[in-house]
Write a protein that holds these residues in place. Structure first.
Motif, PDB file in Angstrom:
ATOM      1  N   ARG A 119       0.832  -1.210   0.000  1.00  0.00           N
ATOM      2  CA  ARG A 119       0.000   0.000   0.000  1.00  0.00           C
ATOM      3  C   ARG A 119       0.866   1.260   0.000  1.00  0.00           C
ATOM      4  O   ARG A 119       0.600   2.211  -0.732  1.00  0.00           O
ATOM      5  CB  ARG A 119      -0.945  -0.008   1.204  1.00  0.00           C
ATOM      6  CG  ARG A 119      -1.895   1.187   1.198  1.00  0.00           C
ATOM      7  CD  ARG A 119      -2.974   1.138   2.262  1.00  0.00           C
ATOM      8  NE  ARG A 119      -2.468   0.897   3.600  1.00  0.00           N
ATOM      9  CZ  ARG A 119      -2.699  -0.222   4.311  1.00  0.00           C
ATOM     10  NH1 ARG A 119      -3.443  -1.186   3.801  1.00  0.00           N
ATOM     11  NH2 ARG A 119      -2.198  -0.368   5.505  1.00  0.00           N
ATOM     12  N   GLU A 120       1.954   1.282   0.795  1.00  0.00           N
ATOM     13  CA  GLU A 120       2.771   2.487   0.838  1.00  0.00           C
ATOM     14  C   GLU A 120       3.439   2.756  -0.515  1.00  0.00           C
ATOM     15  O   GLU A 120       3.578   3.896  -0.937  1.00  0.00           O
ATOM     16  CB  GLU A 120       3.788   2.430   1.977  1.00  0.00           C
ATOM     17  CG  GLU A 120       4.919   1.466   1.808  1.00  0.00           C
ATOM     18  CD  GLU A 120       5.866   1.417   3.002  1.00  0.00           C
ATOM     19  OE1 GLU A 120       5.760   2.233   3.931  1.00  0.00           O
ATOM     20  OE2 GLU A 120       6.740   0.524   2.995  1.00  0.00           O
ATOM     21  N   VAL A 121       3.810   1.689  -1.223  1.00  0.00           N
ATOM     22  CA  VAL A 121       4.393   1.862  -2.553  1.00  0.00           C
ATOM     23  C   VAL A 121       3.342   2.384  -3.530  1.00  0.00           C
ATOM     24  O   VAL A 121       3.589   3.319  -4.295  1.00  0.00           O
ATOM     25  CB  VAL A 121       5.024   0.538  -3.051  1.00  0.00           C
ATOM     26  CG1 VAL A 121       5.371   0.619  -4.530  1.00  0.00           C
ATOM     27  CG2 VAL A 121       6.264   0.200  -2.246  1.00  0.00           C
ATOM     28  N   THR A 151       8.110   8.616  -9.131  1.00  0.00           N
ATOM     29  CA  THR A 151       8.660   7.561  -9.967  1.00  0.00           C
ATOM     30  C   THR A 151       9.085   6.429  -9.040  1.00  0.00           C
ATOM     31  O   THR A 151       9.165   6.611  -7.816  1.00  0.00           O
ATOM     32  CB  THR A 151       9.892   8.049 -10.762  1.00  0.00           C
ATOM     33  OG1 THR A 151      10.936   8.364  -9.836  1.00  0.00           O
ATOM     34  CG2 THR A 151       9.557   9.244 -11.637  1.00  0.00           C
ATOM     35  N   GLN A 152       9.399   5.279  -9.602  1.00  0.00           N
ATOM     36  CA  GLN A 152       9.840   4.168  -8.768  1.00  0.00           C
ATOM     37  C   GLN A 152      11.139   4.517  -8.051  1.00  0.00           C
ATOM     38  O   GLN A 152      11.317   4.164  -6.877  1.00  0.00           O
ATOM     39  CB  GLN A 152       9.996   2.904  -9.609  1.00  0.00           C
ATOM     40  CG  GLN A 152       8.665   2.343 -10.067  1.00  0.00           C
ATOM     41  CD  GLN A 152       8.805   1.107 -10.932  1.00  0.00           C
ATOM     42  OE1 GLN A 152       9.839   0.894 -11.570  1.00  0.00           O
ATOM     43  NE2 GLN A 152       7.764   0.290 -10.960  1.00  0.00           N
ATOM     44  N   ALA A 153      12.022   5.207  -8.715  1.00  0.00           N
ATOM     45  CA  ALA A 153      13.294   5.605  -8.091  1.00  0.00           C
ATOM     46  C   ALA A 153      13.051   6.570  -6.936  1.00  0.00           C
ATOM     47  O   ALA A 153      13.683   6.461  -5.871  1.00  0.00           O
ATOM     48  CB  ALA A 153      14.222   6.226  -9.132  1.00  0.00           C
ATOM     49  N   GLU A 154      12.133   7.518  -7.125  1.00  0.00           N
ATOM     50  CA  GLU A 154      11.817   8.464  -6.061  1.00  0.00           C
ATOM     51  C   GLU A 154      11.165   7.754  -4.875  1.00  0.00           C
ATOM     52  O   GLU A 154      11.470   8.060  -3.713  1.00  0.00           O
ATOM     53  CB  GLU A 154      10.882   9.557  -6.584  1.00  0.00           C
ATOM     54  CG  GLU A 154      11.525  10.490  -7.581  1.00  0.00           C
ATOM     55  CD  GLU A 154      10.541  11.382  -8.317  1.00  0.00           C
ATOM     56  OE1 GLU A 154      10.988  12.407  -8.863  1.00  0.00           O
ATOM     57  OE2 GLU A 154       9.331  11.058  -8.360  1.00  0.00           O
ATOM     58  N   ALA A 155      10.296   6.797  -5.153  1.00  0.00           N
ATOM     59  CA  ALA A 155       9.661   6.031  -4.073  1.00  0.00           C
ATOM     60  C   ALA A 155      10.713   5.246  -3.301  1.00  0.00           C
ATOM     61  O   ALA A 155      10.667   5.189  -2.066  1.00  0.00           O
ATOM     62  CB  ALA A 155       8.598   5.101  -4.642  1.00  0.00           C
ATOM     63  N   ALA A 156      11.652   4.642  -4.007  1.00  0.00           N
ATOM     64  CA  ALA A 156      12.715   3.889  -3.343  1.00  0.00           C
ATOM     65  C   ALA A 156      13.522   4.800  -2.428  1.00  0.00           C
ATOM     66  O   ALA A 156      13.859   4.426  -1.294  1.00  0.00           O
ATOM     67  CB  ALA A 156      13.622   3.234  -4.383  1.00  0.00           C
ATOM     68  N   GLY A 159      13.592   4.501   1.506  1.00  0.00           N
ATOM     69  CA  GLY A 159      14.893   4.018   1.943  1.00  0.00           C
ATOM     70  C   GLY A 159      15.093   2.534   1.661  1.00  0.00           C
ATOM     71  O   GLY A 159      15.729   1.828   2.432  1.00  0.00           O
ATOM     72  N   ILE A 160      14.531   2.085   0.531  1.00  0.00           N
ATOM     73  CA  ILE A 160      14.658   0.677   0.138  1.00  0.00           C
ATOM     74  C   ILE A 160      15.196   0.610  -1.286  1.00  0.00           C
ATOM     75  O   ILE A 160      15.143   1.597  -2.022  1.00  0.00           O
ATOM     76  CB  ILE A 160      13.297  -0.066   0.244  1.00  0.00           C
ATOM     77  CG1 ILE A 160      12.228   0.592  -0.644  1.00  0.00           C
ATOM     78  CG2 ILE A 160      12.828  -0.125   1.694  1.00  0.00           C
ATOM     79  CD1 ILE A 160      10.890  -0.149  -0.667  1.00  0.00           C
ATOM     80  N   VAL A 164      11.022  -1.855  -4.582  1.00  0.00           N
ATOM     81  CA  VAL A 164       9.852  -1.051  -4.973  1.00  0.00           C
ATOM     82  C   VAL A 164       9.156  -1.701  -6.161  1.00  0.00           C
ATOM     83  O   VAL A 164       7.935  -1.835  -6.193  1.00  0.00           O
ATOM     84  CB  VAL A 164      10.261   0.405  -5.304  1.00  0.00           C
ATOM     85  CG1 VAL A 164       9.112   1.171  -5.954  1.00  0.00           C
ATOM     86  CG2 VAL A 164      10.731   1.121  -4.054  1.00  0.00           C
ATOM     87  N   LYS A 165       9.934  -2.122  -7.136  1.00  0.00           N
ATOM     88  CA  LYS A 165       9.359  -2.755  -8.328  1.00  0.00           C
ATOM     89  C   LYS A 165       8.642  -4.046  -7.962  1.00  0.00           C
ATOM     90  O   LYS A 165       7.547  -4.319  -8.464  1.00  0.00           O
ATOM     91  CB  LYS A 165      10.452  -3.024  -9.373  1.00  0.00           C
ATOM     92  CG  LYS A 165      11.001  -1.753  -9.986  1.00  0.00           C
ATOM     93  CD  LYS A 165      12.072  -2.056 -11.008  1.00  0.00           C
ATOM     94  CE  LYS A 165      12.574  -0.751 -11.621  1.00  0.00           C
ATOM     95  NZ  LYS A 165      13.383  -0.968 -12.794  1.00  0.00           N
TER      96      LYS A 165
END
Length: 185
Positions: free
Chosen positions: A142-144, A154-159, A163-164, A169-170
């Motif tokens: 859910r947080e992702v 973006t996926q990179a920004e979410a990571a 902090g993962i 994330v993907k």
């Protein structure tokens, strides 16, 4: 002496050009392009029937010629024939690739019937219930989803925010997609 066709280099010109290519003379590559690109484009265009794709494939084919000119054997045929075979094989490989098959099945937004139509004034993305469905996901999924879908990350920004690793994330986004698909059935 046999008359040569217009715009078709003689065999001895080809031999000299091949020698220059083997010597990695970049001007010879430019000359090769000037002499043969339009005819190679015509050959590839007959196969792919897409001007932009054909131009890309000819460029890639000429790169293959540059890199593989050492395998050209003048005893087996003319330079143009060898290059046409390389470009044709490359075009066939491209047409058979899953990526190209996907693009052929789909139309661009500009060509679709939806292009240019305004969204209905009553449209609200929240009406489709994604937020409610997201509440039924595992907390880490859910947080992702909240960062990617609702937060616009973006996926990179979410990571970075979580902090993962990006791969995590993907994986979580894919697992959330599978779970959401199961929830909507």
């Amino acid at each position: 002496m046999q008359p040569s066709l217009p715009n078709v280099p003689a065999a001895d010109d080809d031999a000299a050009l091949v020698q220059r290519l083997l010597a990695r003379d970049e001007r010879a590559l430019r000359l090769l392009y000037e002499q043969y690109a339009s005819r190679l484009l015509a050959v590839v265009l007959r196969l792919v029937r897409d001007e932009a794709l054909a131009q890309d494939l000819v460029q890639e084919g000429l790169l293959k010629v540059w890199l593989g000119v050492g395998s050209y054997d003048p005893e087996r045929g003319r330079l143009f024939t060898w290059m046409a075979r390389l470009c044709t094989n490359h075009a066939i490989d491209a047409l058979r690739s899953p990526r190209q098959q996907f693009h052929r099945r789909n139309t661009t937004l500009e060509n679709s019937s939806a292009y240019g139509r305004a969204a209905p004034a009553t449209f609200n993305p929240e009406h489709i219930g994604v937020r409610e469905l997201a509440l039924r996901l595992k907390p880490k999924q859910r947080e992702v989803v909240e960062l990617l879908y609702f937060g616009g990350c973006t996926q990179a920004e979410a990571a970075e925010q979580l902090g993962i690793p990006l791969a995590t994330v993907k994986t979580r986004a894919r697992a959330a997609l599978v779970a959401l698909t199961g929830l909507t059935r």
